[in-house]
Design an enzyme around this catalytic site. Structure first.
Site, PDB file in Angstrom:
ATOM      1  N   GLY A  15       0.800  -1.239   0.000  1.00  9.59           N
ATOM      2  CA  GLY A  15       0.000   0.000   0.000  1.00  9.59           C
ATOM      3  C   GLY A  15       0.822   1.273   0.000  1.00  9.59           C
ATOM      4  CE1 TYR A 143       7.966  -8.988 -10.380  1.00 10.00           C
ATOM      5  CE2 TYR A 143       7.509  -9.281 -12.732  1.00 10.00           C
ATOM      6  CZ  TYR A 143       7.284  -8.617 -11.533  1.00 10.00           C
ATOM      7  OH  TYR A 143       6.375  -7.585 -11.492  1.00 10.00           O
ATOM      8  CE  LYS A 147       4.217  -9.739  -9.935  1.00 14.35           C
ATOM      9  NZ  LYS A 147       3.323  -8.963  -9.070  1.00 14.35           N
ATOM     10  NE  ARG A 215       8.989  -1.287 -23.630  1.00 13.55           N
ATOM     11  CZ  ARG A 215       9.598  -1.831 -24.689  1.00 13.55           C
ATOM     12  NH1 ARG A 215       9.028  -1.826 -25.871  1.00 13.55           N
ATOM     13  NH2 ARG A 215      10.787  -2.390 -24.558  1.00 13.55           N
TER      14      ARG A 215
END
Ligand code: NDP
Length: 321
Positions: A15, A143, A147, A215
């Site tokens: 958060g 990673y 995920k 991108r």
């Protein structure tokens, strides 16, 4: 959502990060959140790699809903050098969160994936159905696999326990509270910091690579609004890509130019073409998002960059860099 007898308590892991801070801002301005309790966690509230620390957080806050953002994240070099740690820490964090959500009867869990975990060899645009269609790029293998397992496990939890666990997939995020580290940060915050330093020192601003790669960038507060929508209204277990459209792809050169203008940098922008470019394109489709939210208005990138630049300049001493 909202029609339950028990009070709504939304726990946001991670958060204090770029996305978490944006959700905090959006929720503070959202009337629908007035009767709800929102808890924004920092790693100081407990290390989510640790199972007992995670359990203690669930016992303390008794969340009814969880937005799971916390992750071990890092730039290319870091990912390449620490694949085992990137896999294990993320896998443990995600396992602790999913299992605690099951045990403590959380009504909905929304976890955050990333477009960089899609197969390396793929057709474009990428869409939600292609997530497991081939190995990810070798540079962030640890990673990516951690995920991807979240999506697989969301289906397992649904099938075996009836849990409402889902995931979302953002493209490149930028905004206030980003990590502005030049070496290890993402492209927009890295360039903002470089431009700031070039202006201070009266030097040229150096862009690494040719600037030609394209991108899609999403402003953190747009992403935050969409995440709150996913929490409240998106009913699928299947992931959803949260991105601007294919037509809103921009080149790194254009982004650098916008940053110079937003910073009022009058010096020269030069390219160091000895540096690597990365993939030329990795276009993602937001068709699924558009089928649910045809009228959602994204912040124009020029305006989003101005907000991020102004925030960085005003908060220079406290910013992560
Ligand atoms: P940040 O790096 O800004 O924030 C990471 C957050 O995770 C921080 O609040 C940090 O806490 C917390 N955290 C990290 N490790 C732990 C831990 N072991 N225990 C508890 N908390 C921990 O990340 P972003 O906001 O950029 O990213 C949020 C999510 O979005 C991540 O899942 C990321 O993979 C994903 N994502 C991000 C993109 C981007 O462009 N930024 C693109 C696509 C996906 P603290 O700061 O208090 O230490």
């Amino acid at each position: 959502y909202g029609k339950t007898e028990s009070p709504t308590v939304v726990l946001v892991t991670g958060g204090t990060g770029l996305v978490g801070k944006a959700i905090n801002k959006v929720v503070n301005e959202d009337d629908a959140a007035k009767g709800e309790t929102w808890v924004f966690l920092s790693s100081k509230d407990g290390d989510l790699v640790d199972r007992s620390a995670t359990e203690a957080i669930f016992k303390k806050h008794q969340p009814t809903h969880v937005i799971h953002l916390a992750a071990r994240v890092g730039g290319l070099f870091h990912n390449m050098a620490k694949k085992v740690e990137f896999f294990r820490e993320n896998m443990l964090i995600n396992d602790n969160i999913m299992e605690c959500c099951r045990i403590y009867g959380v009504k909905k869990l929304v976890s955050c994936l990333s477009t960089c975990i899609f197969p390396d060899k793929t057709t474009y645009p990428i869409d939600e159905t292609m997530l497991h269609n081939g190995p990810p790029h070798d540079s962030n293998l640890g990673y990516s696999i951690a995920k991807r397992l979240v999506d697989s496990m969301n289906h397992c939890y649904k099938e075996q326990y009836g849990c409402q666990f889902t995931s979302l997939i953002p493209t490149n995020v930028y905004g206030p509270h980003d990590n502005f580290n030049v070496q290890d940060g993402h492209v927009i915050p890295g360039l903002i910091h470089k431009c700031y330093l070039a202006k201070q020192k009266g030097e040229d601003m150096v862009l690494w690579g040719s600037g030609t790669p394209m991108r899609q960038f999403i402003f953190s507060e747009d992403l935050a609004r969409l995440i709150v929508w996913v929490l409240r209204d998106y009913q699928e277990i299947e992931p959803i890509i949260l991105s601007v459209g294919e037509e809103d792809e921009v080149s790194i050169s254009d982004v650098a130019q916008m940053i110079c203008e937003a910073m009022d940098f009058k010096g020269k922008l030069v390219k160091d073409t000895t540096k690597a470019d990365g993939q030329f394109k990795k276009t993602a489709s937001n068709k699924k998002l558009r089928s649910y939210k045809p009228d959602f208005k994204f912040t124009p990138i020029r305006q989003g960059i101005q907000t991020a630049v102004d925030w960085f300049v005003e908060n220079y001493s406290a910013a992560r860099k």
